[in-house]
Scaffold this motif. Structure first.
Motif: not given
Lengths: 217, 297
Positions: A22, A45, A48-50, A53-54, A57, A91, B114, B118, B124-125
């Motif tokens: 990731m 996100y 599926g594109d994790a 997320f960062s 965030y 989430f 984070r 993360t 979860q994902h």
């Protein structure tokens, strides 16, 4: 420790490997995603594109954090907990997010944050109540709304008691300078004193206030 | 509680800038309490909209400098509206606000959180991607194991964070700095020398580099919060605090790259070293400027 040993090793490995991939993805896509909207990053996100997320965030959290800190009387450690809970809710409730145009993600997470702040205040209030009083704590308690009680009465009393230690004349210099947008020269004319005296009296008054506030910590 | 009002600039343009810094900062609550305490009770129901009207949009686009001195004063007299404004900046603040330097402490704290978040995002994902109706029991078990693992990692990391960390005593965190009798240019030179402490110990891995950065940033934060009475000119104090904030932010950015493994160790150490060299050189240049101003050069 026993619980750790009982856990399937595969799960640990999967978590580590996937987190690593990731982060790699994140590096590759970070630049490309820099111009994307918050809503698009969140959708990515979700689909599926994790890695997105960062970026989301990092973009949202620091300012959201300052917003939370101001609402929990400056208490950093409560704000840490709340920020983490906010993202947990994001989430858990991600299916509830409806993209209604620009800034809709921020409005959504802001609502979640406001709710978490109220819950934290309820928790604090509950903590301070005797068991017999717990039942009286109701959800629609006005003092728990996000708008209410932004300023803690105890903190306010501390400032006011320090202010009482200053003379009326020094207090009025502070007020004129801070709230009436008056320059030292204007204050000097109004009080019929030398301009330099205004500056020195203001500095002295501020220092006395600062010393008094420090002594109350 | 720090007496923030002590730093409130006299000139309007500096005042607007200083207030913006507070609005995106972590001490806004303290400022609001102090303003409320000194001014007394606000007008009933005076909201941000009522106070700024159509100018609110301009403020969100271009900052507080669009307000006149009297409008800014009304904002100060109704300090709770600044908390409202902080929320509006988060929701609708334009590029101007987004580009303002946020406090290094906020970046560092959110960066620490984070890692926990993360792990959970990924759990979860994964859970939503792999859960299927026909083998839901098995997947639930896996999902629970994954969540338990994440929770244990979280508890472990949190526990580590709660362990008392010794305060750094080198660099800007050296206790002698605050009480130093050195004045003006000498004070700046002393700070530049203190920054050189960075090179006394060479980190050999990521963990050591992170500790070194954290220690140095803690020193920067002390400088940001200090009075710097050793500097006679308030402009130099503002310059020093702004620079400290900016250096701390740069180091926190390097830290973020280390944590997320975006760059190799040697490169991150070089980047951190360069920040220190730059800041040391900026302090020395400023010392020269101050000396020139006071006719010593």
């Amino acid at each position: 420790m026993a619980i750790v040993l009982l856990l399937p090793r595969l799960s640990h490995c999967n978590v580590a490997a996937n987190l690593h991939s990731m982060e790699n993805l994140q590096t590759q896509e970070r630049r490309a995603a820099a111009d994307e909207t918050d809503e698009l990053l969140f959708k990515r996100y979700q689909s599926g594109d994790a890695a997105s997320f960062s970026l989301l965030y990092d973009r949202v959290s620091p300012l959201l954090y300052t917003f939370i800190v101001a609402r929990v009387s400056g208490d950093r450690s409560s704000a840490d907990d709340i920020l983490q809970q906010v993202w947990q809710k994001v989430f858990l409730k991600q299916h509830q997010f409806a993209d209604q145009g620009p800034r809709s993600f921020r409005r959504w997470i802001n609502t979640i944050a406001a709710r978490q702040i109220i819950d934290a205040r309820k928790g604090q209030k509950r903590h301070g109540l005797a068991n017999a009083e717990l039942g009286e704590l109701v959800a629609d308690d006005d003092s728990l709304s996000p708008e209410a009680a932004l300023v803690n009465q105890e903190d306010l009393d501390s400032v006011r008691s320090c202010l009482e230690g200053l003379g009326e004349s020094d207090s009025s210099i502070l007020r004129m300078h801070t709230f009436d947008a008056m320059s030292y020269a204007e204050i000097a004319r109004k009080l019929d004193i030398a301009e330099g005296t205004v500056g020195s009296r203001r500095s002295r008054a501020m220092q006395r206030l600062a010393n008094c506030m420090e002594s109350k910590i | 509680m720090k007496m923030l009002l002590q730093e409130l600039p006299t000139e309007h343009e500096y005042r607007a800038d200083w207030l913006e810094q507070q609005i995106v900062g972590l001490d806004l609550y303290d400022l609001v309490v102090q303003l409320r305490g000194i001014y007394g009770d606000a007008d009933e129901g005076c909201s941000l909209d009522e106070l700024l009207g159509k100018k609110l949009a301009d403020v969100l686009a271009s900052g507080l400098k669009v307000l006149s001195p009297s409008e800014l004063s009304r904002l100060l007299a109704n300090p709770e509206t600044m908390i409202e404004l902080q929320e509006q900046v988060f929701l609708d603040g334009g590029e101007y606000w987004q580009s303002r330097d946020l406090p290094a402490e906020a970046r560092r704290r959110t960066l620490d959180i984070r890692a926990h978040v993360t792990a959970e995002a990924f759990a979860q994902h994964q859970a939503s991607a792999t859960l299927k109706p026909k083998d839901v029991k098995l997947k639930r078990w896996q999902f629970s194991a994954l969540l338990t693992a994440a929770a244990i990692i979280l508890i472990f990391v949190s526990w580590q964070n709660f362990l008392p960390q010794p305060s750094p005593t080198w660099g800007f965190a050296n206790a002698d700095i605050n009480s130093s009798p050195a004045m003006d240019a000498d004070y700046m030179v002393m700070l530049a020398d203190a920054a050189s402490d960075w090179f006394d110990k060479v980190p050999t891995d990521d963990a050591a580099l992170l500790t070194r950065i954290d220690d140095f940033v803690a020193g920067c934060e002390q400088l940001v919060a200090a009075d710097h009475l050793q500097l006679s000119d308030p402009i130099d104090r503002v310059w020093l605090r702004d620079k400290c904030q900016s250096w701390a932010n740069k180091l926190v950015a390097v830290r973020g790259q280390v944590v997320s493994e975006q760059i190799v160790f040697r490169e991150s150490r070089q980047q951190a070293n360069q920040v220190i060299r730059d800041l040391r050189s900026a302090l020395r240049s400023r010392a020269d400027e101050i000396a020139t101003r006071s006719g010593r050069a």
